[in-house]
Design a protein around this motif. Structure first.
Motif, short mmCIF file in Angstrom:
data_model
loop_
_atom_site.label_atom_id
_atom_site.label_comp_id
_atom_site.label_asym_id
_atom_site.label_seq_id
_atom_site.Cartn_x
_atom_site.Cartn_y
_atom_site.Cartn_z
N GLN A 10 0.82 -1.20 0.00
CA GLN A 10 0.00 0.00 0.00
C GLN A 10 0.86 1.26 0.00
O GLN A 10 0.54 2.25 -0.68
CB GLN A 10 -0.95 0.00 1.21
CG GLN A 10 -1.90 1.20 1.25
CD GLN A 10 -2.81 1.27 0.03
OE1 GLN A 10 -2.99 0.30 -0.69
NE2 GLN A 10 -3.37 2.45 -0.20
N ALA A 11 1.97 1.25 0.73
CA ALA A 11 2.86 2.40 0.73
C ALA A 11 3.43 2.64 -0.66
O ALA A 11 3.54 3.78 -1.12
CB ALA A 11 3.99 2.18 1.74
N ALA A 12 3.78 1.55 -1.34
CA ALA A 12 4.30 1.68 -2.71
C ALA A 12 3.21 2.18 -3.65
O ALA A 12 3.47 2.98 -4.55
CB ALA A 12 4.84 0.34 -3.18
N ARG A 13 1.98 1.68 -3.44
CA ARG A 13 0.86 2.14 -4.26
C ARG A 13 0.63 3.64 -4.06
O ARG A 13 0.40 4.39 -5.02
CB ARG A 13 -0.40 1.36 -3.87
CG ARG A 13 -1.67 1.80 -4.57
CD ARG A 13 -1.72 1.32 -6.00
NE ARG A 13 -1.85 -0.12 -6.04
CZ ARG A 13 -1.26 -0.90 -6.95
NH1 ARG A 13 -0.49 -0.37 -7.85
NH2 ARG A 13 -1.44 -2.20 -6.94
N GLU A 14 0.70 4.10 -2.82
CA GLU A 14 0.50 5.52 -2.54
C GLU A 14 1.61 6.37 -3.15
O GLU A 14 1.37 7.49 -3.62
CB GLU A 14 0.40 5.73 -1.03
CG GLU A 14 -0.87 5.14 -0.43
CD GLU A 14 -0.85 5.14 1.08
OE1 GLU A 14 0.18 5.55 1.67
OE2 GLU A 14 -1.86 4.72 1.69
N ALA A 15 2.84 5.85 -3.15
CA ALA A 15 3.96 6.59 -3.74
C ALA A 15 3.75 6.74 -5.25
O ALA A 15 3.99 7.81 -5.83
CB ALA A 15 5.27 5.87 -3.46
N ASN A 50 -5.69 8.82 -5.22
CA ASN A 50 -5.81 8.54 -3.79
C ASN A 50 -5.53 7.07 -3.46
O ASN A 50 -5.81 6.61 -2.36
CB ASN A 50 -7.21 8.93 -3.31
CG ASN A 50 -7.40 10.44 -3.27
OD1 ASN A 50 -6.87 11.11 -2.39
ND2 ASN A 50 -8.12 10.97 -4.25
N ALA A 51 -4.96 6.37 -4.45
CA ALA A 51 -4.55 4.97 -4.28
C ALA A 51 -5.70 4.05 -3.91
O ALA A 51 -5.50 3.03 -3.26
CB ALA A 51 -3.44 4.86 -3.24
N ARG A 52 -6.91 4.41 -4.33
CA ARG A 52 -8.05 3.53 -4.09
C ARG A 52 -8.27 2.58 -5.26
O ARG A 52 -8.93 1.55 -5.10
CB ARG A 52 -9.31 4.36 -3.84
CG ARG A 52 -9.30 5.12 -2.51
CD ARG A 52 -10.69 5.59 -2.13
NE ARG A 52 -11.24 6.53 -3.07
CZ ARG A 52 -11.09 7.85 -3.00
NH1 ARG A 52 -10.39 8.38 -2.00
NH2 ARG A 52 -11.63 8.65 -3.90
N THR A 53 -7.77 2.95 -6.42
CA THR A 53 -7.86 2.10 -7.60
C THR A 53 -6.47 1.94 -8.18
O THR A 53 -5.75 2.93 -8.39
CB THR A 53 -8.78 2.72 -8.67
OG1 THR A 53 -10.12 2.75 -8.17
CG2 THR A 53 -8.76 1.90 -9.96
N ALA A 54 -6.09 0.71 -8.48
CA ALA A 54 -4.78 0.46 -9.08
C ALA A 54 -4.88 0.70 -10.58
O ALA A 54 -5.73 0.11 -11.24
CB ALA A 54 -4.34 -0.98 -8.81
N PRO A 55 -4.02 1.55 -11.12
CA PRO A 55 -4.08 1.82 -12.56
C PRO A 55 -3.54 0.65 -13.36
O PRO A 55 -2.63 -0.07 -12.92
CB PRO A 55 -3.20 3.06 -12.72
CG PRO A 55 -2.19 2.93 -11.63
CD PRO A 55 -2.94 2.33 -10.47
N SER A 56 -4.08 0.45 -14.56
CA SER A 56 -3.55 -0.55 -15.47
C SER A 56 -2.39 0.07 -16.25
O SER A 56 -2.15 1.28 -16.18
CB SER A 56 -4.62 -1.03 -16.44
OG SER A 56 -5.01 0.05 -17.30
N ASP A 57 -1.68 -0.75 -17.00
CA ASP A 57 -0.61 -0.22 -17.84
C ASP A 57 -1.17 0.82 -18.82
O ASP A 57 -0.56 1.88 -19.04
CB ASP A 57 0.05 -1.35 -18.63
CG ASP A 57 0.86 -2.30 -17.74
OD1 ASP A 57 0.96 -2.02 -16.53
OD2 ASP A 57 1.38 -3.29 -18.27
#
Length: 283
Positions: A10-15, A50-57
């Motif tokens: 999650q920390a990496a996702r937020e970064a 806001n790191a609630r959804t993971a983006p696709s490529d």
């Protein structure tokens, strides 16, 4: 996709989300303007930032193109894929790899690791498993996850990984709960063979095997099975997923926990007595 249930991930996702937000701001675009250029709803931009959804490529490529930052897309996509590897659901992993391939995928890591620390609360660590015991374990895994893998090939791959026990330059500190000696995998003959194998590998100079007695002071929290590779990363095996921990602070927490568990374990003759008692119980 919801937030990744691992603090490291999650920390990496937020970064990553923060970097995407900076790119948008540098382009002097609002979230709504970015959404229009990308052809999606404005709420999607907010969820990604806001790191609630993971983006696709494709999302990252579109984001960078809309902001005139195409040169950053490749690095961001690589970072995003690294996050995905931190928390991998077993079902998702099994859609891509067979049980045999999963066993083989760890070989490079095992070959370069010098100090292995393993704590197991449920089964004998893979490095120490016999053919019969490993077969019973992997059959159980295949049944739980509704897999139709070639179990014999997966077992052979798991046993082949154990060669590092006898290769120079590797040290193993392994801890198992006493209950592991009592949980029967396979028939009684299989379990007895596994316990006798533990008595044998304890004599290897590269192996330190400790047994944590069932009686005694216990930590107030449950500790999941985990493996530490040198001081760099931790693999945690959950019921539904595999978590890879690389954040230095979290790795230190696992090392501290391992040291606490190691102090509760018994070794040498006392450990052998517990194993022998488990063998007698099978009779």
């Amino acid at each position: 996709m919801s937030a990744v249930p691992s603090s490291s991930a999650q920390a990496a996702r937020e970064a990553l989300a923060g970097r995407l937000k900076e790119i948008r701001r540098d382009a002097r675009l609002t979230g709504h303007e970015l959404a229009v250029r990308c052809g999606w709803h404005k709420a999607k931009s907010s969820r990604i930032e806001n790191a609630r959804t993971a983006p696709s490529d494709d999302d990252i490529r579109a984001w960078c193109t809309a902001c005139g930052a195409e040169d950053q897309a490749a690095d961001l996509i690589a970072a995003n894929r690294a996050v995905e590897s931190m928390y991998v659901q077993w079902r998702r992993l099994h859609r891509k790899k067979t049980l045999r391939q999963i066993q083989e995928s760890r070989v490079p890591l095992h070959e370069r690791t010098r100090l292995f620390r393993v704590y197991s609360s449920d089964v004998v660590p893979g490095f120490l498993q016999t053919e019969g015991y490993a077969t019973a374990v992997l059959q159980s895994v295949a049944s739980l996850r509704e897999l139709r893998d070639d179990i014999p090939e997966a077992v052979a791959a798991r046993l082949a990984r154990a060669r590092v026990l006898r290769e120079g330059g590797h040290r193993f500190v392994m801890l198992v709960e006493e209950a592991v000696l009592r949980y029967q995998m396979g028939d009684k003959e299989t379990m007895a063979g596994q316990l006798e194998h533990l008595l044998s590998v304890m004599s290897l100079p590269s192996v330190s095997l400790g047994v944590i007695p069932s009686r005694g002071r216990r930590p107030i929290w449950a500790v999941e099975t985990f493996s530490v590779y040198d001081d760099e990363q931790v693999f945690v095996e959950l019921l539904t997923a595999r978590v890879t921990v690389t954040a230095p602070g979290e790795v230190r927490d696992y090392l501290k926990t391992f040291d606490g568990l190691r102090q509760r374990a018994v070794y040498g003759g006392r450990a052998r007595a517990l194993i022998a008692s488990a063998i007698e119980a099978l009779a």
